[in-house]
Write a protein that holds these residues in place. Structure first.
Motif, PDB file in Angstrom:
ATOM      1  N   SER A  35       0.860  -1.189   0.000  1.00 44.75           N
ATOM      2  CA  SER A  35       0.000   0.000   0.000  1.00 44.75           C
ATOM      3  C   SER A  35       0.895   1.237   0.000  1.00 44.75           C
ATOM      4  O   SER A  35       2.102   1.155   0.225  1.00 44.75           O
ATOM      5  CB  SER A  35      -0.877   0.012   1.249  1.00 44.75           C
ATOM      6  N   LYS A  36       0.288   2.394  -0.239  1.00 47.11           N
ATOM      7  CA  LYS A  36       1.044   3.648  -0.219  1.00 47.11           C
ATOM      8  C   LYS A  36       1.709   3.857   1.142  1.00 47.11           C
ATOM      9  O   LYS A  36       2.871   4.272   1.232  1.00 47.11           O
ATOM     10  CB  LYS A  36       0.105   4.820  -0.540  1.00 47.11           C
ATOM     11  N   THR A  37       0.989   3.541   2.222  1.00 47.74           N
ATOM     12  CA  THR A  37       1.529   3.698   3.578  1.00 47.74           C
ATOM     13  C   THR A  37       2.727   2.781   3.799  1.00 47.74           C
ATOM     14  O   THR A  37       3.752   3.195   4.354  1.00 47.74           O
ATOM     15  CB  THR A  37       0.436   3.391   4.631  1.00 47.74           C
ATOM     16  N   LYS A  38       2.604   1.516   3.349  1.00 53.23           N
ATOM     17  CA  LYS A  38       3.698   0.555   3.530  1.00 53.23           C
ATOM     18  C   LYS A  38       4.916   0.938   2.687  1.00 53.23           C
ATOM     19  O   LYS A  38       6.056   0.752   3.114  1.00 53.23           O
ATOM     20  CB  LYS A  38       3.230  -0.859   3.175  1.00 53.23           C
ATOM     21  N   LYS A  40       5.837   4.014   1.853  1.00 53.99           N
ATOM     22  CA  LYS A  40       6.510   5.135   2.523  1.00 53.99           C
ATOM     23  C   LYS A  40       7.260   4.671   3.769  1.00 53.99           C
ATOM     24  O   LYS A  40       8.345   5.158   4.069  1.00 53.99           O
ATOM     25  CB  LYS A  40       5.499   6.243   2.850  1.00 53.99           C
TER      26      LYS A  40
END
Length: 297
Positions: A35-38, A40
């Motif tokens: 995911s985008k969070t992972k 980053k």
């Protein structure tokens, strides 16, 4: 195209770049499990390399033929500190997001400071360099800072700061309801004998200071305000907020006792600069602290 290499101690997933695009966009398209969070978090944890070099910048520009390596291990974080996180790093500079409660540089014997934390990280990661201070944030101000990794780069940044840094913005929770949606405050700032900065509408022998402000949100009790600095004077935003009759919440020196979040509510959330060696424009931005935003829901 996928390249397998299972002998690497950290076990990386290797990907070849076919078209120009930012790193985050490439990873979202080619590693669907992330995911985008992972992504980053993996970037901040030094788990992504481009052509063998660790990259922490999510918008790093990729070109055809480059090789992107993504660590499969969760234990790739060489650097861990509750006081700061690394946003970007190359051989010349390092950009960090500082938490409250830590000085930018040493002041007195054994004081907790960002420079010593970074120097320790450089030593542990076998880098032959030191962190060189080029600007400061108060101990209880959080946000983005850049440090040079050698004296030559430090000198370039120090002597050309206003040409190199083309946008610097802060966000603050101030006391009371801001009357204006935006504007500019300008005056002269000077320290008295007790090292308290005071302002004067006329030249008092101090330094001229200009702050632009934009109100983002407000209640009857507090306002969320963005500040853009035209000059970077000591305590500039703190004194200018007090001058407007809306001191920064939690500011023990220039405030009015209003302290809803039990911290000084000032955060340096944007830093835009031309790289001191390559001249490439670089823009760094952090989220407005969720505690700040929570007051305006």
């Amino acid at each position: 195209m996928l390249i397998n290499n299972k002998n690497h101690e950290n076990e990386y997933l290797h990907l070849m770049v076919k078209a120009e695009q930012p790193l985050l966009e490439f990873l979202l398209a080619n590693v669907p499990k992330l995911s985008k969070t992972k992504i980053k978090a993996t970037l901040q944890g030094h788990g992504i390399k481009v052509n063998g070099k660790t990259i922490t910048q999510f918008d790093f520009p990729l070109e055809p033929g480059m090789k992107v390596s993504v660590s499969k291990s969760k234990k790739n974080d060489v650097f861990q500190s509750k006081y700061l996180s690394i946003i970007y790093e190359d051989r010349y500079i390092i950009v960090i997001d500082k938490n409250i409660g830590i000085l930018s540089m040493a002041a007195g014997h054994k004081s907790l400071n960002v420079k010593s934390v970074l120097d320790d990280y450089f030593k542990k990661s076998h880098q032959k360099c030191n962190a060189h201070v080029v600007h400061r944030l108060d101990r209880d101000t959080s946000g983005l800072m850049v440090y040079a990794k050698d004296m030559e780069t430090e000198q370039v940044l120090e002597h050309n700061w206003h040409e190199i840094v083309y946008d610097r913005r802060y966000v603050a929770v101030v006391s009371g309801e801001m009357e204006e949606d935006g504007g500019t405050i300008a005056n002269w700032l000077k320290d008295d004998n007790a090292y308290v900065t005071y302002s004067s509408p006329t030249d008092n022998g101090g330094k001229y200071a200009v702050t632009h402000f934009h109100t983002l949100a407000r209640t009857t009790e507090h306002s969320l305000v963005e500040f853009s600095l035209e000059t970077g004077r000591k305590n500039q935003i703190r004194v200018h907020c007090a001058d407007m009759g809306h001191p920064i919440c939690g500011d023990e020196k220039y405030g009015n006792g209003d302290d809803p979040l039990h911290r000084m509510c000032l955060h340096a959330y944007m830093l835009c600069l031309y790289h001191p060696v390559t001249g490439k424009p670089m823009e760094f931005k952090t989220m407005i602290p969720t505690t700040f935003s929570s007051l305006f829901k």
